[in-house]
Design a protein around this motif. Sequence first.
Motif, mmCIF file in Angstrom:
data_model
loop_
_atom_site.group_PDB
_atom_site.id
_atom_site.type_symbol
_atom_site.label_atom_id
_atom_site.label_comp_id
_atom_site.label_asym_id
_atom_site.label_seq_id
_atom_site.Cartn_x
_atom_site.Cartn_y
_atom_site.Cartn_z
ATOM 1 N N CYS A 16 -12.301 -0.596 -5.489
ATOM 2 C CA CYS A 16 -10.755 -0.681 -4.654
ATOM 3 C C CYS A 16 -11.121 -2.093 -3.971
ATOM 4 C CB CYS A 16 -10.932 0.400 -3.491
ATOM 5 S SG CYS A 16 -10.142 1.710 -4.622
ATOM 6 N N ALA A 17 -12.185 -2.383 -3.459
ATOM 7 C CA ALA A 17 -13.014 -3.575 -2.710
ATOM 8 C C ALA A 17 -12.558 -4.788 -3.480
ATOM 9 C CB ALA A 17 -14.252 -3.391 -2.126
ATOM 10 N N SER A 18 -12.961 -4.589 -4.762
ATOM 11 C CA SER A 18 -12.882 -5.755 -5.663
ATOM 12 C C SER A 18 -11.244 -6.065 -5.835
ATOM 13 C CB SER A 18 -13.696 -5.559 -6.933
ATOM 14 O OG SER A 18 -14.959 -5.341 -6.657
ATOM 15 N N ILE A 19 -10.642 -4.969 -6.038
ATOM 16 C CA ILE A 19 -9.216 -5.360 -6.236
ATOM 17 C C ILE A 19 -8.468 -6.020 -5.286
ATOM 18 C CG2 ILE A 19 -7.121 -4.112 -6.909
ATOM 19 C CD1 ILE A 19 -8.483 -1.897 -8.170
ATOM 20 N N SER A 20 -9.070 -5.601 -3.902
ATOM 21 C CA SER A 20 -8.486 -6.192 -2.661
ATOM 22 C C SER A 20 -8.726 -7.760 -2.708
ATOM 23 C CB SER A 20 -8.814 -5.462 -1.548
ATOM 24 O OG SER A 20 -10.227 -5.534 -1.081
ATOM 25 N N TRP A 21 -9.972 -8.028 -2.934
ATOM 26 C CA TRP A 21 -10.525 -9.308 -2.944
ATOM 27 C C TRP A 21 -9.597 -10.218 -4.066
ATOM 28 C CZ3 TRP A 21 -16.197 -7.713 -3.235
ATOM 29 C CH2 TRP A 21 -16.786 -7.098 -2.061
ATOM 30 N N CYS A 257 -14.495 -6.982 -10.805
ATOM 31 C CA CYS A 257 -13.008 -6.533 -11.072
ATOM 32 C C CYS A 257 -12.209 -7.516 -10.091
ATOM 33 C CB CYS A 257 -13.033 -5.243 -10.572
ATOM 34 S SG CYS A 257 -13.352 -3.856 -11.378
ATOM 35 N N GLU A 258 -12.576 -8.193 -9.174
ATOM 36 C CA GLU A 258 -11.796 -9.308 -8.659
ATOM 37 C C GLU A 258 -11.074 -10.449 -9.375
ATOM 38 O OE1 GLU A 258 -12.774 -12.922 -5.367
ATOM 39 O OE2 GLU A 258 -14.234 -11.345 -5.716
ATOM 40 N N ALA A 263 -6.261 -12.373 -12.288
ATOM 41 C CA ALA A 263 -5.534 -12.677 -13.500
ATOM 42 C C ALA A 263 -4.205 -12.156 -13.549
ATOM 43 C CB ALA A 263 -6.488 -12.729 -14.586
ATOM 44 N N LEU A 264 -4.263 -10.564 -13.443
ATOM 45 C CA LEU A 264 -3.329 -9.854 -13.719
ATOM 46 C C LEU A 264 -2.105 -10.132 -12.989
ATOM 47 C CD1 LEU A 264 -4.973 -6.392 -14.388
ATOM 48 C CD2 LEU A 264 -3.854 -7.869 -16.177
ATOM 49 N N LEU A 265 -2.504 -10.156 -11.460
ATOM 50 C CA LEU A 265 -1.540 -10.801 -10.348
ATOM 51 C C LEU A 265 -0.642 -11.946 -10.796
ATOM 52 C CD1 LEU A 265 -3.039 -9.586 -7.270
ATOM 53 C CD2 LEU A 265 -1.141 -8.628 -8.300
ATOM 54 N N LEU A 285 -14.347 -7.002 -19.694
ATOM 55 C CA LEU A 285 -14.320 -6.656 -18.103
ATOM 56 C C LEU A 285 -13.977 -5.026 -17.801
ATOM 57 C CD1 LEU A 285 -12.954 -9.325 -16.035
ATOM 58 C CD2 LEU A 285 -15.180 -8.490 -15.858
ATOM 59 N N LEU A 286 -13.264 -4.728 -18.492
ATOM 60 C CA LEU A 286 -12.911 -3.164 -18.432
ATOM 61 C C LEU A 286 -13.951 -2.435 -19.116
ATOM 62 C CD1 LEU A 286 -9.008 -3.488 -19.262
ATOM 63 C CD2 LEU A 286 -10.042 -2.793 -16.975
ATOM 64 N N GLY A 287 -14.330 -2.943 -20.450
ATOM 65 C CA GLY A 287 -15.161 -2.271 -21.116
ATOM 66 C C GLY A 287 -16.623 -2.085 -20.186
ATOM 67 N N ALA A 288 -16.957 -3.250 -19.356
ATOM 68 C CA ALA A 288 -17.976 -3.062 -18.649
ATOM 69 C C ALA A 288 -18.047 -1.987 -17.441
ATOM 70 C CB ALA A 288 -18.685 -4.553 -17.810
ATOM 71 N N MET A 289 -16.692 -1.827 -16.799
ATOM 72 C CA MET A 289 -16.533 -0.902 -15.942
ATOM 73 C C MET A 289 -16.498 0.285 -16.446
ATOM 74 S SD MET A 289 -16.283 -2.911 -13.340
ATOM 75 C CE MET A 289 -16.721 -4.457 -13.923
ATOM 76 N N ALA A 290 -15.908 0.631 -17.648
ATOM 77 C CA ALA A 290 -15.799 2.009 -18.348
ATOM 78 C C ALA A 290 -17.316 2.394 -18.667
ATOM 79 C CB ALA A 290 -14.937 1.710 -19.542
ATOM 80 N N LEU A 291 -18.212 1.265 -19.112
ATOM 81 C CA LEU A 291 -19.760 1.690 -19.341
ATOM 82 C C LEU A 291 -20.294 2.446 -17.893
ATOM 83 C CD1 LEU A 291 -21.760 1.758 -21.318
ATOM 84 C CD2 LEU A 291 -22.412 -0.579 -20.783
#
Length: 304
Positions: A16-21, A257-258, A263-265, A285-291
Motif C-alpha cells: 500500500c505504501a508503494s502504491i501511494s508513492w 510496486c512504485e 506505469a499503470l496510472l 514485477l507481479l511475479g516477484a510480489m506473488a513469490l
Amino acid sequence: MFSQPSSRRDFLLVVCASISWGTVGIANQAMYTYGATNALSLTFLRLAIAAPLFLLVGWIRLGRRLFHIKSRDLCVMMLMGSLIALSQACYIAAIASAGVGVSTLIAICAAPVIIAVCSTLITRERLTLMTLIALVAALSGTILLIGTRSLAGKEAVSLAGIGLAFLSACGYAGFILCGRLLTNKYHPVQISAVAFGTGALMLFVCASATDLVLVYPAWGWLILLYLGSIPTALGYGLFQMGIRSLSATVASIVTMCEPLTAALLAWLLFREELGSLGLLGAGCLLGAMALILLVPTKSFTKEG
C-alpha cells in the motif's frame, strides 16, 4: 502463504505504501503545469506537511511517550531524515545531468542491491534462494518497465548524473536500513516525526539557497496537501509499520510496486503505451510480489 498472519499483513502495508508513492509522479506532473515551481520546493513542502502530521498523530496515540527517545536512537532517527533529504536532493540533481529515465533506473534498482549486500555483510541476514529470485525478477521487471518508457528518448547522460543517482539510491537504502534497526523499539510515528522533521529542515536550507517557491493557487495547495499527507505521511507511516516482520531486503523488493503503479496510472490516465517489453516487465514485477506473498516467510529469512 505466509507462515505468520503478521508477516502477510506487513507485506500488504508495504505494498500500500508503494502504491501511494507511485502516484507522486502524476501529482508532480500536475504541479508542473502551474509552471512557477521546482522539484526541490515540492519535495521540501511534502516533508514540511508530513512532519507535523506525524507529530499530531504521535501525540494523539502516545502522548508524552512520543518524546521518550534515547539519545543514541534519536541520532539514528535524525540520520534517517538526513538520508532521505540527501536521497531526494541527489535524485533531483541527477535528473538534470542524466535524464529522468537513467536516474530513475539507477535510484530504484540500486537501492535493493545495496540493501541486500549491506544486510548480508553487516547484519548477517542470509540472502536465500527465494529472496534472490524475487530480487532478480523485480529488478528485471523494473528495468523493462522503466527502460521501455523512459529511455526511448534521447536524454543527455553524464558520469556526474549517474553518480548522483547512485548516491540517491545509497541514501534511500540507508533510510530503510536505519528504520529497520529501530522499528521494533519505537512506534512508527516516533521514528517518522523525527526523521521527516530533520529532512524538512535540511531541504528548507537547500531550497532557500536556490529558489524556494511558496506561492501556489488553491488547487496547487490541494495537490501539495495530498502529496504531504497521503504518499508521504501515510505512505511512509505504513512502510515503517510494514518492515516490522519483513527483512530489509524483502521490504526493498516490495517497494518496486512504485514504478508499476506509476506505469499503470500513466497508461490509464494519459494513454501511454507500455509495449510488449513493458508488459513483460509488469509481469516480472507481479511475479516477484506473488513469490513473496505465496512462499512461506521462512524461505526469505535467515531461519529458512
